[in-house]
Design an enzyme around this catalytic site. Structure first.
Site, PDB file in Angstrom:
ATOM      1  N   LYS A 233      44.364  26.647  43.642  1.00 25.65           N
ATOM      2  CA  LYS A 233      43.971  27.517  44.763  1.00 25.65           C
ATOM      3  C   LYS A 233      42.971  28.572  44.293  1.00 25.65           C
ATOM      4  CE  LYS A 233      46.509  31.183  45.832  1.00 25.65           C
ATOM      5  NZ  LYS A 233      45.843  32.476  45.990  1.00 25.65           N
ATOM      6  N   ASN A 234      43.323  29.285  43.216  1.00 24.83           N
ATOM      7  CA  ASN A 234      42.439  30.363  42.769  1.00 24.83           C
ATOM      8  C   ASN A 234      41.132  29.823  42.185  1.00 24.83           C
ATOM      9  OD1 ASN A 234      44.313  32.174  43.603  1.00 24.83           O
ATOM     10  ND2 ASN A 234      45.091  32.698  41.561  1.00 24.83           N
TER      11      ASN A 234
ATOM     12  N   CYS B  52      48.255  45.406  49.181  1.00 19.78           N
ATOM     13  CA  CYS B  52      48.918  44.149  49.524  1.00 19.78           C
ATOM     14  C   CYS B  52      50.410  44.359  49.326  1.00 19.78           C
ATOM     15  CB  CYS B  52      48.381  42.996  48.701  1.00 19.78           C
ATOM     16  SG  CYS B  52      49.007  42.945  47.057  1.00 19.78           S
TER      17      CYS B  52
ATOM     18  N   ARG C  44      45.603  47.433  45.281  1.00 26.29           N
ATOM     19  CA  ARG C  44      44.810  46.515  44.451  1.00 26.29           C
ATOM     20  C   ARG C  44      43.346  46.906  44.603  1.00 26.29           C
ATOM     21  NH1 ARG C  44      46.762  40.491  45.553  1.00 26.29           N
ATOM     22  NH2 ARG C  44      45.415  40.020  43.803  1.00 26.29           N
TER      23      ARG C  44
ATOM     24  N   ASP D   8      51.380  35.622  37.960  1.00 26.42           N
ATOM     25  CA  ASP D   8      51.665  34.713  39.077  1.00 26.42           C
ATOM     26  C   ASP D   8      52.869  33.803  38.813  1.00 26.42           C
ATOM     27  OD1 ASP D   8      49.620  35.790  40.533  1.00 26.42           O
ATOM     28  OD2 ASP D   8      48.235  34.113  40.294  1.00 26.42           O
TER      29      ASP D   8
ATOM     30  N   ARG E 183      50.230  29.505  51.894  1.00 21.40           N
ATOM     31  CA  ARG E 183      48.922  30.012  51.440  1.00 21.40           C
ATOM     32  C   ARG E 183      48.496  29.336  50.144  1.00 21.40           C
ATOM     33  NH1 ARG E 183      48.106  36.232  50.864  1.00 21.40           N
ATOM     34  NH2 ARG E 183      46.234  35.287  50.003  1.00 21.40           N
TER      35      ARG E 183
HETATM   36  C1  UD1 Z   1      43.580  37.214  40.668  1.00 21.17           C
HETATM   37  C2  UD1 Z   1      44.384  36.104  41.298  1.00 21.17           C
HETATM   38  C3  UD1 Z   1      45.836  36.542  41.469  1.00 21.17           C
HETATM   39  C4  UD1 Z   1      46.415  37.012  40.132  1.00 21.17           C
HETATM   40  C5  UD1 Z   1      45.513  38.069  39.495  1.00 21.17           C
HETATM   41  C6  UD1 Z   1      45.952  38.434  38.102  1.00 21.17           C
HETATM   42  C7  UD1 Z   1      42.732  34.998  42.660  1.00 21.17           C
HETATM   43  C8  UD1 Z   1      42.246  34.688  44.037  1.00 21.17           C
HETATM   44  N1  UD1 Z   1      43.800  35.801  42.584  1.00 21.17           N
HETATM   45  O1  UD1 Z   1      43.615  38.318  41.564  1.00 21.17           O
HETATM   46  O2  UD1 Z   1      46.571  35.407  41.945  1.00 21.17           O
HETATM   47  O3  UD1 Z   1      47.694  37.576  40.351  1.00 21.17           O
HETATM   48  O4  UD1 Z   1      44.164  37.560  39.411  1.00 21.17           O
HETATM   49  O5  UD1 Z   1      45.966  37.315  37.299  1.00 21.17           O
HETATM   50  O6  UD1 Z   1      42.221  34.501  41.694  1.00 21.17           O
HETATM   51  N2  UD1 Z   1      41.840  45.966  39.023  1.00 21.17           N
HETATM   52  C9  UD1 Z   1      41.285  47.220  39.100  1.00 21.17           C
HETATM   53  N3  UD1 Z   1      40.060  47.346  39.691  1.00 21.17           N
HETATM   54  C10 UD1 Z   1      39.385  46.287  40.217  1.00 21.17           C
HETATM   55  C11 UD1 Z   1      39.960  45.009  40.114  1.00 21.17           C
HETATM   56  C12 UD1 Z   1      41.197  44.876  39.514  1.00 21.17           C
HETATM   57  O7  UD1 Z   1      41.873  48.198  38.652  1.00 21.17           O
HETATM   58  O8  UD1 Z   1      38.282  46.478  40.730  1.00 21.17           O
HETATM   59  C13 UD1 Z   1      43.153  45.791  38.366  1.00 21.17           C
HETATM   60  C14 UD1 Z   1      44.232  45.289  39.324  1.00 21.17           C
HETATM   61  O9  UD1 Z   1      44.834  46.327  40.046  1.00 21.17           O
HETATM   62  C15 UD1 Z   1      45.185  44.594  38.356  1.00 21.17           C
HETATM   63  C16 UD1 Z   1      44.255  44.040  37.276  1.00 21.17           C
HETATM   64  O10 UD1 Z   1      43.036  44.760  37.414  1.00 21.17           O
HETATM   65  O11 UD1 Z   1      46.048  45.521  37.763  1.00 21.17           O
HETATM   66  C17 UD1 Z   1      43.969  42.563  37.388  1.00 21.17           C
HETATM   67  O12 UD1 Z   1      43.588  42.251  38.699  1.00 21.17           O
HETATM   68  P1  UD1 Z   1      42.546  41.092  39.007  1.00 21.17           P
HETATM   69  O13 UD1 Z   1      42.431  40.211  37.811  1.00 21.17           O
HETATM   70  O14 UD1 Z   1      41.300  41.675  39.552  1.00 21.17           O
HETATM   71  O15 UD1 Z   1      43.266  40.288  40.176  1.00 21.17           O
HETATM   72  P2  UD1 Z   1      42.581  39.526  41.362  1.00 21.17           P
HETATM   73  O16 UD1 Z   1      41.267  38.969  40.962  1.00 21.17           O
HETATM   74  O17 UD1 Z   1      42.674  40.335  42.596  1.00 21.17           O
END
Ligand code: UD1
Length: 420
Positions: A22-23, A116, A121, A304, A396
């Site tokens: 999915k991701n 969320c 996030r 995850d 989802r």
């Molecule tokens: C992706 C995955 C999700 C998984 C997560 C962590 C997808 C669609 N989703 O989510 O299933 O749980 O990776 O492996 O691929 N952060 C910040 N600032 C930002 C972005 C992130 O502080 O601008 C922090 C987040 O709060 C979190 C960490 O970075 O603590 C990792 O998040 P991130 O890797 O960005 O997760 P997603 O890409 O949203």
């Protein structure tokens, strides 16, 4: 609304084929905005989040058609550069369109995702990265407005390793003028797969598979066909379901390299594994040993899979410590598991699981995708009947999970319910 009714106590035996990630798909699909034309993306999981991304791209003027697991995208006529709230609120990954739109069309209007189920996030790193490449970023009425005549190469360090921010900035940098150096880039296989697709589209990227990506911008990219990598999280979910039921299952269409930490922990817990190029055979003949985990970025234990592991440890006689380092509040499954008879205490982003207790079927409520998977896993070993409500969360990210579980011998059925 649908719910699952599960009769616990059945041992899982047989083979199960894992779907495309999915991701992975959610990262590949927006890449089609970078170059107008036709894309065939095979092994695409036919599930809700992919439909949401298809609807979003369609709302921008693309044509998307999912035939079984073959996704066709035609991005020749993009007429809108907006990702409205109605899509982004359903799925944060909609934010992925930001980078490609600014890079290819010079503008984007994308709704802020907000929080969320498991807490805030932020998207600050996505925005800082794009600003570093020369985009102006403003916020207006809950929307991010990003503009750039032409992005330029830059050095950008991700203070936190972020999957989404790396994907977004990487896609944008492919069309920027000059060289971009991204450090502390995410190593998750879905990002590596995205980088590989971008290279097939004509992007120049060095360091793929490492945390330092060097991107030499090109004037234009071209469409390509691609295959989505297997879903490592779905694979881990089935392995844990097999293990907790003391089953004997073969998980097919997996990349075991993407699962090394999970496989190591499964072995430590007592599972016998036979790992081949794209299959994993798991046999378990006892309750698991209590094995602590700490979630971390790839290749560490995936956040995850934290909820599913927590359910697994409910059958381990002793104390297990489950520490969450990516999303401190990601424990919405715990209060529901308590309804089945679990003994779990939460403090400081850590769950202390006192396992080995008898679990009894109950009505439980899904709160998010992986939490729902953990409830299903626990229900498989709870005595009597469990009902898992709000199945749309699990839809989802898992393609026909009840069909796959049923084929392995689980007693599970999907029924309509008025309970929400
Ligand atoms: C992706 C995955 C999700 C998984 C997560 C962590 C997808 C669609 N989703 O989510 O299933 O749980 O990776 O492996 O691929 N952060 C910040 N600032 C930002 C972005 C992130 O502080 O601008 C922090 C987040 O709060 C979190 C960490 O970075 O603590 C990792 O998040 P991130 O890797 O960005 O997760 P997603 O890409 O949203």
């Amino acid at each position: 609304m649908d719910k699952f009714i599960i009769e616990g106590g059945k041992r899982l035996v047989g083979r199960v084929k894992v779907s495309g990630a999915k991701n992975g798909s959610l990262a590949l699909m927006p890449a089609s905005l970078l170059a107008p034309g036709q894309y065939n993306i095979s092994n695409t999981p036919n599930l809700r989040d992919v439909w949401t991304m298809s609807r979003l791209l369609t709302s921008m003027g693309a044509f998307c058609e999912l035939n079984g697991n073959d996704l066709f995208i035609d991005s020749s006529n993009i007429t809108s550069y907006e990702a409205p709230y109605e899509h982004v609120k359903k799925m944060r990954a909609s934010f992925y369109v930001l980078g490609p739109l600014v890079a290819r069309y010079g503008m984007a209007k994308v709704s802020l995702p907000g929080g969320c189920a498991w807490g805030p996030r932020p998207v600050d790193l996505h925005l800082k990265g794009l600003e570093k490449l020369g985009a102006t970023v403003e916020m207006e009425s809950g929307y991010i407005l990003a503009k750039a005549d032409k992005l330029h190469g830059a050095k950008f360090h991700f203070d936190i390793s972020s999957v989404g921010a790396t994907g977004n900035v990487l896609m944008a940098a492919t069309l920027a003028k000059g060289t971009t150096l991204l450090t502390n880039a995410a190593l998750e296989p879905e990002i590596t797969a995205l980088a590989r697709m971008l290279v097939k589209m004509g992007a120049k990227i060095n360091g793929i598979g490492t945390s330092i990506l060097e991107i030499e911008g090109v004037d234009e990219l071209h469409p390509t066909d691609e295959e989505t990598i297997p879903d490592r999280i779905e694979a881990a979910t089935f392995l844990i379901a097999g293990a907790i039921t003391k089953g004997n299952i073969e998980v097919q269409n997996v990349n075991p390299y993407h699962l090394t930490t999970v496989l190591e922990k499964l072995e430590e817990s007592g599972c016998k594994l036979d790992v081949n190029a794209d299959t994993i055979q798991l046999e378990m003949d006892s309750d698991p040993l209590p094995i602590d985990i700490t979630t971390s970025i790839y290749p560490g234990f995936p956040t995850d899979v934290q909820a599913q592991w927590l359910s697994y440890m409910l059958k381990a006689d002793g104390l297990t410590k489950i520490k969450e380092t990516i999303y401190a509040d990601r424990f919405k499954h715990v209060p529901e598991l308590l309804r089945l008879g679990a003994n779990v205490e939460l403090s400081d982003a850590t769950a202390l699981v006192r396992g080995g207790k008898h679990l009894n079927g109950a009505i439980v409520m899904s709160s998010d995708l992986r939490a729902s998977a953990s409830l299903l896993i626990a229900a498989l070993v709870s005595e009597g009947t469990s009902e898992v409500l709000r199945v749309y969360h699990i839809d989802r990210g898992y393609e026909t999970i009840e069909t796959k579980l049923k084929a392995l011998g689980a007693s599970i059925k999907r029924v309509k319910t008025d309970l929400i």
